[in-house]
Design an enzyme around this catalytic site. Sequence first.
Site, PDB file in Angstrom:
ATOM      1  CB  VAL A  52      -0.897   0.037   1.263  1.00  0.00           C
ATOM      2  CG1 VAL A  52      -1.611   1.378   1.368  1.00  0.00           C
ATOM      3  CG2 VAL A  52      -1.917  -1.089   1.236  1.00  0.00           C
ATOM      4  CE  LYS A  53       2.673   7.048  -3.906  1.00  0.00           C
ATOM      5  NZ  LYS A  53       2.908   7.408  -5.296  1.00  0.00           N
ATOM      6  CB  THR A  54      -0.931   5.606   2.576  1.00  0.00           C
ATOM      7  OG1 THR A  54      -1.894   6.535   3.041  1.00  0.00           O
ATOM      8  CG2 THR A  54      -0.043   5.197   3.736  1.00  0.00           C
TER       9      THR A  54
END
Length: 293
Positions: free
Chosen positions: A204-206
């Site tokens: 996940v990229k956040t």
Amino acid sequence: MADKDGLQIAKDYQVDVPFAQQGDFHVKGAKNLDWGMKKHLTNIFNPETGKTVMFAFDHGYFMGSTKGLERLDLSIPPLAPYVDVWMATRGALRTCVPAGLKCGVALRVSSGSSMLNDDLSHEVVAVDIEDAIRMNADCMAVQTFIGGDGQLSSLDNLSKVVNAGFRYSIPTLGVVAVGRDMERTDRFFKLATRILAELGVQIVKTYYCDNFEEVVAACPVPIVVAGGKKLPEEEALTLAYNVIKGGAAGVDMGRNIFQAENPVAMAQSVYKVVHEGMSDKDAFELYKELKSK
Ligand code: R5P
């Protein structure tokens, strides 16, 4: 469907307790995956440090030519020694990045909006799984808009890519987008990152936020953090330091590298923070030294 009103506020994140299902593989949440997936994840996350420096220069897919990315053919290749993974479109990679450079590939596969639209939240899956295979992609990046107008279609895009990824053992990177009016709180990021992980992404990229450790603890796959808007170099290195300290598995940084006064020196300094645990203060000293050479 759970009754929203009856839900209790989550608070028991046990941030000091390590992930219990790590097994003998260096990537969080990946111990039960197929060999091919693990191989791709190893091309992304260094097996020695478990971390990655992903360099994002996919901005052209909706912004066109951006400051610092006017000439991909000139600006990108020199960064290769300090980058683990290119996050880019197939067009940028095929035309401007020599295949011989030793970097993994996070292939941007969703698109459909541009800076000329007010609402950027409507995208499609633009790249066939066959082309991701041809590009030897180590993961496929899909933008998602939790809470936005395009939530349903973006999660549909994501699920299609996750399904195709499982068919051919290519991980999916779920990108959490923050719209203009969306909150950048830990409450939002806990919701968004967990939804993407439960829908099956492997990464996940956040964004960084208060209580970031809790966001990381509640997400059963590795989190990489976007740099966001250009900051002064010293602050960008502090951001990198804080996200690693907070438990992120790396950065996925774009503007804070390619718009730095000296992008190569910046990439080198970020690399030291991520892989060698260098402090932000020392990394900024290093940046100034490298820049002056
Ligand atoms: C959005 O997903 C963009 O395409 C970039 O990949 C992302 O925002 C990371 O770049 P930056 O560090 O410039 O925010």
